[in-house]
Design an enzyme around this catalytic site. Sequence first.
Site, PDB file in Angstrom:
ATOM      1  CB  CYS A 113       2.448 -87.144 -26.948  1.00 17.57           C
ATOM      2  SG  CYS A 113       1.641 -88.484 -25.927  1.00 17.57           S
ATOM      3  CB  ALA A 158       2.594 -92.274 -23.540  1.00 15.13           C
TER       4      ALA A 158
END
Length: 218
Positions: free
Chosen positions: A174, A143
Site C-alpha cells: 500500500c 488492508a
Amino acid sequence: MTSDIEWRVSDGLVPYPEALAEMEARAAAVRAGTANELVWMLEHPPLFTAGTSADPAELFNPLDFPVFEAGRGGRYTYHGPGQRVGYLVLDLEKRGKDIRCFVHSLEGWMIAALGELGVEARREPGRIGIWTGTGSEEAKIGAIGVRVRRWVTMHGFSINVAPDLSHFGGIVPCGIAEYGVTSLERLGLEASINPLDEALNRSFPAFLNSLRDISQVA
C-alpha cells in the site's frame, strides 16, 4: 444476518480473475435490481493486485507472482493463502451515498472483529489500513481497497491470519515502506480462519447500522 444480503464463504483458493468477474457481474445485477447484495469471504493463491495509484517502482516480485490490475483505489496489495479476503457488493444508493462513511465503517468492522480475537487494532491518521502494536512492533494487520461504481461497492478488505509474511517483501504494501506487516499467527493468537469469520459475522450488523439506511428515513 440481514436476510437480503448473501453471506458467502468459499472453500479452497479462488483465482483472482474469477473473483473479479463475479464481483463485476454481481455489482451490475445489484444495480439493476436483479440480485441481492453480497458479502464474500475467500482466499486467493499468492498474487499481487495493483490499484489505480500503483507505482511500478514499488513492485519487486522476486518470486514472480502474477500481478493483476484491480480497478480499486490504492496501490499494490498482496493476497495469498492464510489471509482472509472479504469482498463487499453493497448498494450505497440506499445507504446514504457516502463513500467516506462506508470506508470508515468498514475499518470499524475490521477493528471490532479483531478486538474479539484479542487484537488491539486501530486506524492511524494518514495511513491506509488497520494497525496494531507500538514502537518497533507497530505493523499492519489489515488492508482496505474499495471501488464504487454507480453507488455499488466492490472489493473490500483483507486480514492477515497466517499468510507467509515473507511474500509481502515483493511489494511496498500500500505504498508504506516504513512499517512491516503482521498476522494473528505472528501475534501468537489462534491462526485459523473460522474464528475470524465468526467474529466478522457477529459484528456485521453493527457495521450495517453505521451506514445510513435511507429507506428507514421518513
